[in-house]
Design a protein around this motif. Sequence first.
Motif, PDB file in Angstrom:
ATOM      1  N   LEU A  95       5.699   1.673 -33.357  1.00 21.92           N
ATOM      2  CA  LEU A  95       6.370   2.610 -32.457  1.00 21.92           C
ATOM      3  C   LEU A  95       6.251   4.038 -32.969  1.00 21.92           C
ATOM      4  O   LEU A  95       6.058   4.977 -32.186  1.00 21.92           O
ATOM      5  N   ARG A  96       6.319   4.209 -34.282  1.00 18.35           N
ATOM      6  CA  ARG A  96       6.160   5.546 -34.844  1.00 18.35           C
ATOM      7  C   ARG A  96       4.747   6.075 -34.609  1.00 18.35           C
ATOM      8  O   ARG A  96       4.554   7.250 -34.292  1.00 18.35           O
ATOM      9  N   SER A  97       3.764   5.205 -34.746  1.00 17.93           N
ATOM     10  CA  SER A  97       2.388   5.622 -34.500  1.00 17.93           C
ATOM     11  C   SER A  97       2.189   6.012 -33.041  1.00 17.93           C
ATOM     12  O   SER A  97       1.436   6.951 -32.737  1.00 17.93           O
ATOM     13  N   HIS A  98       2.838   5.294 -32.136  1.00 20.61           N
ATOM     14  CA  HIS A  98       2.741   5.646 -30.725  1.00 20.61           C
ATOM     15  C   HIS A  98       3.301   7.040 -30.466  1.00 20.61           C
ATOM     16  O   HIS A  98       2.693   7.853 -29.748  1.00 20.61           O
ATOM     17  N   MET A  99       4.475   7.338 -31.027  1.00 13.10           N
ATOM     18  CA  MET A  99       5.091   8.645 -30.804  1.00 13.10           C
ATOM     19  C   MET A  99       4.277   9.756 -31.455  1.00 13.10           C
ATOM     20  O   MET A  99       4.138  10.848 -30.893  1.00 13.10           O
ATOM     21  N   LYS A 100       3.716   9.486 -32.637  1.00 14.27           N
ATOM     22  CA  LYS A 100       2.867  10.492 -33.275  1.00 14.27           C
ATOM     23  C   LYS A 100       1.613  10.745 -32.461  1.00 14.27           C
ATOM     24  O   LYS A 100       1.172  11.890 -32.310  1.00 14.27           O
ATOM     25  N   SER A 101       1.025   9.678 -31.947  1.00 10.99           N
ATOM     26  CA  SER A 101      -0.169   9.838 -31.131  1.00 10.99           C
ATOM     27  C   SER A 101       0.145  10.597 -29.852  1.00 10.99           C
ATOM     28  O   SER A 101      -0.668  11.419 -29.403  1.00 10.99           O
ATOM     29  N   GLN A 102       1.303  10.335 -29.267  1.00 14.04           N
ATOM     30  CA  GLN A 102       1.675  11.032 -28.044  1.00 14.04           C
ATOM     31  C   GLN A 102       1.813  12.538 -28.282  1.00 14.04           C
ATOM     32  O   GLN A 102       1.510  13.347 -27.395  1.00 14.04           O
ATOM     33  N   GLU A 103       2.239  12.901 -29.490  1.00 14.88           N
ATOM     34  CA  GLU A 103       2.390  14.318 -29.812  1.00 14.88           C
ATOM     35  C   GLU A 103       1.089  14.937 -30.307  1.00 14.88           C
ATOM     36  O   GLU A 103       0.813  16.109 -30.024  1.00 14.88           O
ATOM     37  N   ARG A 104       0.263  14.147 -31.013  1.00 20.71           N
ATOM     38  CA  ARG A 104      -0.946  14.699 -31.622  1.00 20.71           C
ATOM     39  C   ARG A 104      -2.158  14.623 -30.696  1.00 20.71           C
ATOM     40  O   ARG A 104      -2.983  15.540 -30.663  1.00 20.71           O
ATOM     41  N   ASP A 105      -2.279  13.545 -29.943  1.00 21.12           N
ATOM     42  CA  ASP A 105      -3.492  13.307 -29.149  1.00 21.12           C
ATOM     43  C   ASP A 105      -3.377  13.728 -27.692  1.00 21.12           C
ATOM     44  O   ASP A 105      -4.377  13.686 -26.974  1.00 21.12           O
ATOM     45  N   PHE A 106      -2.169  14.099 -27.249  1.00 18.88           N
ATOM     46  CA  PHE A 106      -1.981  14.413 -25.844  1.00 18.88           C
ATOM     47  C   PHE A 106      -1.329  15.782 -25.693  1.00 18.88           C
ATOM     48  O   PHE A 106      -0.434  16.141 -26.467  1.00 18.88           O
ATOM     49  N   ASN A 107      -1.782  16.482 -24.721  1.00 22.04           N
ATOM     50  CA  ASN A 107      -1.188  17.769 -24.368  1.00 22.04           C
ATOM     51  C   ASN A 107      -0.556  17.642 -22.987  1.00 22.04           C
ATOM     52  O   ASN A 107      -0.794  18.443 -22.082  1.00 22.04           O
ATOM     53  N   ILE A 108       0.250  16.600 -22.860  1.00 23.89           N
ATOM     54  CA  ILE A 108       0.802  16.284 -21.552  1.00 23.89           C
ATOM     55  C   ILE A 108       2.259  15.864 -21.718  1.00 23.89           C
ATOM     56  O   ILE A 108       2.596  15.063 -22.583  1.00 23.89           O
ATOM     57  N   GLY A 109       3.104  16.442 -20.927  1.00 25.53           N
ATOM     58  CA  GLY A 109       4.509  16.113 -20.931  1.00 25.53           C
ATOM     59  C   GLY A 109       4.969  15.768 -19.528  1.00 25.53           C
ATOM     60  O   GLY A 109       4.166  15.439 -18.659  1.00 25.53           O
TER      61      GLY A 109
END
Length: 920
Positions: A583-597
């Motif tokens: 779950l932590r990796s998912h949240m990090k990826s969402q912040e690092r790999d995506f520029n979408i909110g």
Amino acid sequence: MNETSMKRTNRIQMRMASLQQRSNGRWKQFANVYAKFLLRFPWSILLVSSLITIGLASCCLFFMEIRPFDQTDFLMPHGLAITNALHIRRIFGSDTELRMHQQLNLYPGLDIIMKRKLNTVEGHPNQTNMLRNEILDEIHRLDRHIRSIRITDENRTMEYNYSTLCTQINQACVVDGNYILSDKFRHDLTHLLPPKSGYYFDTTGANGIPEFMFGKDYRMTNATSSMVDYDEEEEEEEYNDQNHTPTIHHATSEQIISYVPVFRLRYTMNTSTPERRQLAILWEREALRYLNQEYRSEILEILPSTSTAIADTIVEKAHGEGLYMSIILLMFIILVCLCVTIQGNFHTSVGYLPLCGILSIALSTGATFGILSMCRIKIIEPMALLVFVVAIVECLRISIVCGEYHRILKDHLLTLTDVSSEIDIGKILPSIIESTHPYFLISTLIITIVYSLLSIFSPMITTLLICLTLVLYIIVNYLVHATFFSSCLVITLKRVVARRHCLFCFRLSKDCYKDSEKITTKWIFIKQKLSSLSIKDSIIKKFFAATLCLLFILSMMTSLWFFLSIDTRLFDDQFLPRDASSLRSHMKSQERDFNIGPVVMFTIPETINYENEQVRLAMRTLLEQCQSELRTNDFQLLWLDHENVTHLITGKDPVPLRVTPFSQNDLVIVDRENTSAIIASRFYCQMASIKGDRVDIRTMNNLYTYADQSPLPSVFPYSLLFPTYEALEQIRNEIYLSILLLIVACFILTLVPWFSLSNTLITMFHVLALLTSSFTCLYFFHKLTFNFGNALWFYVVSIIYLETLIHTCYKRSNSKWKYNRVILSLLISLVVLHFIPIQAYVFQIIRNSLIYHSIVCLILINLILPSCDYLIQSMNQNDEHIHKVRQPMVTIIDVNQSLTNGVEIKADVYETKTNFNSSI
């Protein structure tokens, strides 16, 4: 001029001295009356208070209801964001069947980020590119596994899979980003063109936004190139980074998407009814369990998450580690009882009085929650924090009462002339009450007023519930202390008189108090020897005292600045336990790999002329203003770019046939006699972050401002996370407000009863320094942010040492051991807790904040306060030698006596006072 000023100062000092004497007389009268009442009916008070509290506690056992708690409880039902959401729902209907960018709420769903597994440490593009047929084969296999996951409805004994629970459009399940699963995507894999309209869409219902499906780091090359030249692209990106120029992917017909580092899919769920929502939550939990524990792939790394994953992980870990906190609280109580009991000797021990204090904590806790249960108020789990706070406050009260008991009893024993002399508890008890209960009463009033006002000002239901519960709890605790514990104190004093005061109730000899006097004399001799070793030079003392006071002032101002700089946060890595790696990796990826909110939808709820160029310009201006913010990206979706307004208004076809799929449910068109009218519409831009910090909140507020300034009538913005951002901003403001109210109430309610401006200012500054310094330590050493995980704790933690600082600032000449032993007991318990590997974020915050609170409080009462007191005394002595004058005769008239019975008091204005409750 100087004589006039001096006379005015003398009159003010005389007036303050008169008010102080009257105030002290009132408190002494209160102590005498209260002591007589306790001495006359001790057992009756003990019995009645026990029966009432036990009865209320039994109501708690029979009627108490506990309900689950999560961050949605912080949302403001009457806030601007929720109001706008309800307005959108009335216009466009339920959003359970809409696309991702049209949803009003975060519904249950399964969000999966997929990456290629690396064979080496360095991720070369050839090894991380997802545009491979074998990757698509694995994703299709994963999709089949997900759709085959089943859950059982225990009420109906039926099985459900994703196809029976999903959100459907045109009888097909909606999966955000399912363009990856389409045959067209596989066919175009080697020649994938970027979408001209901003997102992919085909006749089968497959859809997807490139930034959502591929992340922000996908790359494009010329369509004529036979191979992807990654070296040239890397050189171009390095050049752009050096010149601070963003890399822009131009969507032209000559370019294709050649490199994709991640794929992303989101399986949406149907929540049209409460029953469907519960089934959807059960399915997403089962899917998450399967993906984390059973699914294995040799080429694909998956990072799954669900709408309840973070909350479930945090709550599960907190429930599992709650036992540790109970053990630590029990250890703290045992240490306090031990430290309080061993004070004194065999004859002057407080006996079982600390145990009675612990019983008073249990009785007040049961009575408080019993009253809540009788009022049919459901208990939420964070209310357990109040038990921790009130237990510490009551332990400090017990220690203060027992410390005053020893001091006053010891002084009284020294006045006994012979063995036949009896202890007069009629003198001891009023003195104990006078030196303790006024401060307990004032602190109770401060807490009651502050949190009552906070509950009135707060628009959040959770804050209202916690604040009113704390007010009720602290009042009940004071009443139990003033009845049950005070009656136990009287019974203990009567055991002293009966000479059965040892722990085993043996009858003591008549000369026992002379023996204790000898022991006390020895201790006094030892203290005198130790004091002779201290620094005698007044200049050195003044230097050290002034240095400490200067450091105190500087640190208080610095801490206040950093305290006001603490940011908010919707999510952070430290919120999750260490074992929640996926779950932590998912949240990090969402912040690092995506520029979408979350997408921001601007809604126009009125009929306007969309053919007017000024209206069109105003709509495009809003989108440009949105895109110019720091936390937004370049995405926009404006139905004017895809629709013919004239055809929409004058067309003869049915309304659904006039609107293209690009504007599905973005327009509300009604037919009239000869024409149609667009009565509502909405268009979109997009946030680029989900951090929930000050910048995100400022972006939200700026969008509200742009909408208010727009010439479009009644236009307003809304986004999925706006209610959450509003709640975070409200939490930060309310924590600041609670500290401000506490300081103001502390100043007013300590000045009025005692009329001592110096003690009041010292108390106020020490309370402010305690709170800001502890928050600053958390900010520096633990990257503190205000969030949903720690908000309720920071609402109540500020009252723990409030009573201690008030009492020690007004009783500065007394021993500090009665405070230090409780604080040290708490620190020892917290150090033990530090060696227990707790992972729950809220328990880590509780532990760390209490450690810093306790250390700062120890420094304040043992170093800073004595230094301030020494400087004040030195200044008063200097003024006495320079400006020594005689105070004129003053007559203090008792209101209960006639004028002729006034008492004349002579006093030197600058005479050295032994009472520290004096004015400046």
